[in-house]
Design a protein around this motif. Structure first.
Motif, short mmCIF file in Angstrom:
data_model
loop_
_atom_site.label_atom_id
_atom_site.label_comp_id
_atom_site.label_asym_id
_atom_site.label_seq_id
_atom_site.Cartn_x
_atom_site.Cartn_y
_atom_site.Cartn_z
N ALA A 276 -34.71 -13.62 18.18
CA ALA A 276 -34.22 -12.40 18.83
C ALA A 276 -32.98 -11.92 18.09
O ALA A 276 -32.25 -12.72 17.49
N VAL A 277 -32.75 -10.61 18.10
CA VAL A 277 -31.54 -10.03 17.50
C VAL A 277 -30.89 -9.07 18.46
O VAL A 277 -31.53 -8.52 19.36
N GLY A 278 -29.59 -8.87 18.27
CA GLY A 278 -28.83 -7.91 19.04
C GLY A 278 -27.48 -7.74 18.39
O GLY A 278 -27.18 -8.38 17.38
N ASN A 279 -26.65 -6.89 18.98
CA ASN A 279 -25.34 -6.59 18.41
C ASN A 279 -24.20 -6.95 19.35
O ASN A 279 -23.10 -6.40 19.27
N ARG A 280 -24.49 -7.91 20.24
CA ARG A 280 -23.47 -8.35 21.19
C ARG A 280 -23.77 -9.76 21.64
O ARG A 280 -24.89 -10.06 22.07
N SER A 281 -22.77 -10.64 21.53
CA SER A 281 -22.90 -11.97 22.10
C SER A 281 -22.46 -11.88 23.56
O SER A 281 -22.27 -10.78 24.09
N ALA A 282 -22.26 -13.01 24.18
CA ALA A 282 -21.79 -12.99 25.57
C ALA A 282 -20.41 -12.36 25.67
O ALA A 282 -20.06 -11.77 26.69
N THR A 283 -19.61 -12.46 24.61
CA THR A 283 -18.23 -12.00 24.69
C THR A 283 -17.78 -11.09 23.55
O THR A 283 -16.72 -10.50 23.62
N VAL A 284 -18.58 -10.97 22.47
CA VAL A 284 -18.19 -10.17 21.29
C VAL A 284 -19.24 -9.11 21.04
O VAL A 284 -20.44 -9.40 21.07
N SER A 285 -18.80 -7.87 20.78
CA SER A 285 -19.77 -6.80 20.48
C SER A 285 -19.41 -6.13 19.16
O SER A 285 -18.31 -6.31 18.63
N GLY A 286 -20.35 -5.37 18.61
CA GLY A 286 -20.09 -4.60 17.41
C GLY A 286 -20.52 -5.27 16.12
O GLY A 286 -20.12 -4.84 15.04
N ALA B 127 -50.57 -13.75 34.94
CA ALA B 127 -50.60 -13.70 36.40
C ALA B 127 -49.19 -13.74 36.99
O ALA B 127 -48.90 -13.02 37.94
N THR B 128 -48.32 -14.59 36.46
CA THR B 128 -46.96 -14.70 36.98
C THR B 128 -45.98 -14.89 35.83
O THR B 128 -46.33 -15.41 34.78
N TRP B 129 -44.72 -14.48 36.07
CA TRP B 129 -43.64 -14.70 35.10
C TRP B 129 -42.82 -15.89 35.54
O TRP B 129 -42.55 -16.07 36.72
N GLN B 130 -42.37 -16.68 34.58
CA GLN B 130 -41.50 -17.82 34.83
C GLN B 130 -40.31 -17.73 33.88
O GLN B 130 -40.50 -17.65 32.66
N THR B 131 -39.08 -17.74 34.42
CA THR B 131 -37.90 -17.73 33.56
C THR B 131 -37.75 -19.11 32.94
O THR B 131 -37.70 -20.11 33.65
N VAL B 132 -37.71 -19.17 31.60
CA VAL B 132 -37.67 -20.46 30.91
C VAL B 132 -36.32 -20.72 30.24
O VAL B 132 -36.00 -21.86 29.93
N GLY B 133 -35.53 -19.69 29.99
CA GLY B 133 -34.26 -19.88 29.31
C GLY B 133 -33.41 -18.63 29.37
O GLY B 133 -33.77 -17.64 30.02
N SER B 134 -32.27 -18.68 28.67
CA SER B 134 -31.34 -17.56 28.67
C SER B 134 -30.65 -17.47 27.31
O SER B 134 -30.33 -18.49 26.70
N ILE B 135 -30.44 -16.25 26.84
CA ILE B 135 -29.72 -15.99 25.60
C ILE B 135 -28.32 -15.51 25.97
O ILE B 135 -28.19 -14.56 26.74
N ALA B 136 -27.31 -16.14 25.39
CA ALA B 136 -25.92 -15.76 25.66
C ALA B 136 -25.56 -14.55 24.82
O ALA B 136 -24.96 -14.66 23.76
N GLY B 137 -25.97 -13.38 25.28
CA GLY B 137 -25.71 -12.15 24.57
C GLY B 137 -26.70 -11.09 24.98
O GLY B 137 -27.49 -11.27 25.91
N PHE B 138 -26.66 -9.96 24.28
CA PHE B 138 -27.54 -8.84 24.58
C PHE B 138 -28.55 -8.71 23.45
O PHE B 138 -28.27 -8.09 22.42
N ALA B 139 -29.70 -9.32 23.61
CA ALA B 139 -30.76 -9.28 22.60
C ALA B 139 -31.55 -7.99 22.76
O ALA B 139 -31.94 -7.61 23.86
#
Length: 197
Positions: free
Chosen positions: A63-73, A38-50
Motif C-alpha cells: 500500500a502507498v500513501g502520503n501520510r503516516s500516523a503522525t507525518v504528512s506531505g 459473503a462477509t468482511w473481516q478486519t485483519v489488520g491496520s496500517i498506521a497512516g493514510f494509505a
C-alpha cells in the motif's frame, strides 16, 4: 479507499478507521473477504493514510500513501507478508533530493514493486526490489511534468518474464502513457495527447 484480490480469490479492502476519521493519528483498517465476498473481516491496520493497494503474485500486499500516523506531505510504502495482519513501512523517497508524493502502486511479476507520483515537480516512477533485508529503491523513470498518476504491470505469460509496466500521467503539457517492457530499464512514450480531449 481501495480494493485488491489475490490469486486464491481473497478480496482485500482499505478503509479509514472510524476512530481516526476526525481527530488523532490516522490509520487505515485492512479488511478481508475470504468466503466469496459473503462477509468482511478486519485483519489488520496500517498506521497512516494509505491511498492505494496492490497484491503481488506471491500474495504479498503493498500500500502507498502520503501520510503516516503522525507525518504528512511525503510518500510512505507499507508491506504485509501475512495477508494484511501486520505491516512494515519503507521510504520510497530514499536517495531523492526532493520528497516523493505517491499516487499509485503496482506489484511486478519478478518480486519488484512500482510506485509512481511526483518529486520536485517531475513525473517519477520508483522501483522497489524486495530482498530479505527490506526493499531497495531506484528511480526508473523521471520526466518533466506534474506527475505520474497511475501504474500497472501486465501479468507475465511465461515464468521469469520481465515486468511489462505501463504508467500514465501528465507530462510536458500533455496526458501521457509510457511503457517499459523490461522491468523499468528502458521506457517508450506510447501515447500522448493535449489536455481537454
Amino acid at each position: 479507499q481501495c480494493i485488491g484480490t489475490d490469486a486464491a480469490g481473497n478480496v482485500y479492502r482499505l478503509a479509514i478507521e472510524n476512530s481516526t476519521a476526525s481527530s488523532g493519528p490516522v490509520s487505515i483498517a485492512v479488511s478481508l473477504r475470504a468466503d466469496h465476498c459473503a462477509t468482511w473481516q478486519t485483519v489488520g491496520s496500517i498506521a497512516g493514510f494509505a491511498l492505494d493497494l496492490t497484491v503481488a503474485p506471491d500474495g504479498a500486499l503493498f500500500a502507498v500513501g502520503n501520510r503516516s500516523a503522525t507525518v504528512s506531505g511525503r510518500a510512505f510504502f507499507w508491506q504485509s507478508l501475512d495477508a494484511g495482519v501486520t505491516w512494515t513501512v519503507s521510504d520510497p523517497s530514499v536517495g531523492l533530493s526532493s520528497v516523493l508524493l505517491s499516487t499509485d502502486v503496482a506489484a511486478g511479476n519478478t518480486g519488484a514493486v512500482y510506485v509512481c507520483g511526483s518529486s520536485g515537480g517531475r513525473w517519477l516512477v520508483r522501483k522497489g526490489q524486495r530482498t530479505v533485508s527490506g526493499i531497495n529503491w531506484t528511480t526508473v523513470d523521471n520526466l518533466p511534468g506534474v506527475q505520474a498518476e497511475s501504474v500497472c504491470v501486465r501479468p507475465a505469460t511465461v515464468p521469469g518474464q520481465l515486468d511489462d509496466v505501463l504508467v500514465s500521467g501528465y507530462s510536458s503539457g500533455k496526458w501521457t502513457v509510457r511503457r517499459s517492457a523490461n522491468g523499468g530499464a528502458t521506457w517508450t512514450t506510447i501515447n500522448s495527447y493535449p489536455t481537454g480531449i
